[in-house]
Design a protein around this motif. Structure first.
Motif, short mmCIF file in Angstrom:
data_model
loop_
_atom_site.label_atom_id
_atom_site.label_comp_id
_atom_site.label_asym_id
_atom_site.label_seq_id
_atom_site.Cartn_x
_atom_site.Cartn_y
_atom_site.Cartn_z
N ALA A 1 43.47 40.71 47.51
CA ALA A 1 44.92 40.67 47.95
C ALA A 1 45.55 39.56 47.33
O ALA A 1 46.80 39.54 46.77
CB ALA A 1 44.90 40.27 49.23
N GLY A 2 45.09 38.28 47.01
CA GLY A 2 45.48 37.52 46.09
C GLY A 2 45.88 37.56 44.86
O GLY A 2 47.00 37.41 44.25
N TYR A 3 45.04 38.25 44.00
CA TYR A 3 45.25 38.77 42.71
C TYR A 3 46.38 39.82 42.76
O TYR A 3 47.22 39.58 41.78
CB TYR A 3 44.06 39.55 42.22
CG TYR A 3 44.43 39.91 40.79
CD1 TYR A 3 44.36 39.34 39.78
CD2 TYR A 3 44.43 41.50 40.58
CE1 TYR A 3 44.22 39.60 38.43
CE2 TYR A 3 44.57 41.97 39.41
CZ TYR A 3 44.58 41.07 38.29
OH TYR A 3 44.92 41.51 36.93
N ILE A 4 46.67 40.55 43.67
CA ILE A 4 47.54 41.56 43.70
C ILE A 4 49.02 40.67 43.93
O ILE A 4 50.02 41.05 43.31
CB ILE A 4 47.47 42.75 44.98
CG1 ILE A 4 46.45 43.79 44.46
CG2 ILE A 4 48.56 43.36 45.03
CD1 ILE A 4 46.15 44.65 45.39
N SER A 5 49.11 39.73 45.11
CA SER A 5 50.09 39.12 45.06
C SER A 5 50.71 38.24 43.94
O SER A 5 51.92 38.15 43.58
CB SER A 5 49.88 38.13 46.37
OG SER A 5 49.58 38.72 47.59
N ARG A 6 49.80 37.80 43.20
CA ARG A 6 50.14 36.77 42.17
C ARG A 6 50.58 37.62 40.95
O ARG A 6 51.58 37.32 40.16
CB ARG A 6 48.82 36.23 41.66
CG ARG A 6 49.04 35.23 40.56
CD ARG A 6 47.80 34.47 40.19
NE ARG A 6 48.08 33.25 39.18
CZ ARG A 6 48.54 32.13 39.39
NH1 ARG A 6 48.77 31.70 40.74
NH2 ARG A 6 48.63 31.41 38.50
N LYS A 7 50.12 38.82 40.66
CA LYS A 7 50.50 39.92 39.87
C LYS A 7 51.80 40.56 40.13
O LYS A 7 52.59 40.36 39.08
CB LYS A 7 49.22 41.08 39.78
CG LYS A 7 49.51 41.87 38.59
CD LYS A 7 48.63 41.22 37.48
CE LYS A 7 48.41 42.09 36.28
NZ LYS A 7 48.02 41.69 35.22
N ILE A 8 52.16 40.66 41.24
CA ILE A 8 53.59 41.06 41.63
C ILE A 8 54.53 39.99 41.41
O ILE A 8 55.63 40.34 40.98
CB ILE A 8 53.53 41.75 43.11
CG1 ILE A 8 52.55 43.28 42.79
CG2 ILE A 8 54.91 42.10 43.59
CD1 ILE A 8 52.39 43.68 44.34
#
Length: 62
Positions: A50-57
């Motif tokens: 979830a953190g990786y997705i948030s950072r990517k977006i």
């Protein structure tokens, strides 16, 4: 947090491609969305994805 393992990146990218409309830049929303979309038993792995997705977006918005 440092360098992310490849399985975190691969799973995050796959979820973004398949369920783009479910994710946003907010970590808390993504945490619940990952729990609904993916069958991840480990809370730590779920939160890292979830953190990786948030950072990517968030970096794509800039």
């Amino acid at each position: 947090m440092g360098i992310k393992p490849s399985y975190i990146k691969n799973l995050g990218e796959e979820l973004i491609v398949k369920h783009r409309d479910r994710f946003s830049g907010d970590f808390e929303e993504n945490k619940h969305a990952v729990a609904e979309v993916a069958m991840i038993d480990s809370k730590t792995v779920r939160n890292r994805v979830a953190g990786y997705i948030s950072r990517k977006i968030n970096t794509r918005k800039r």
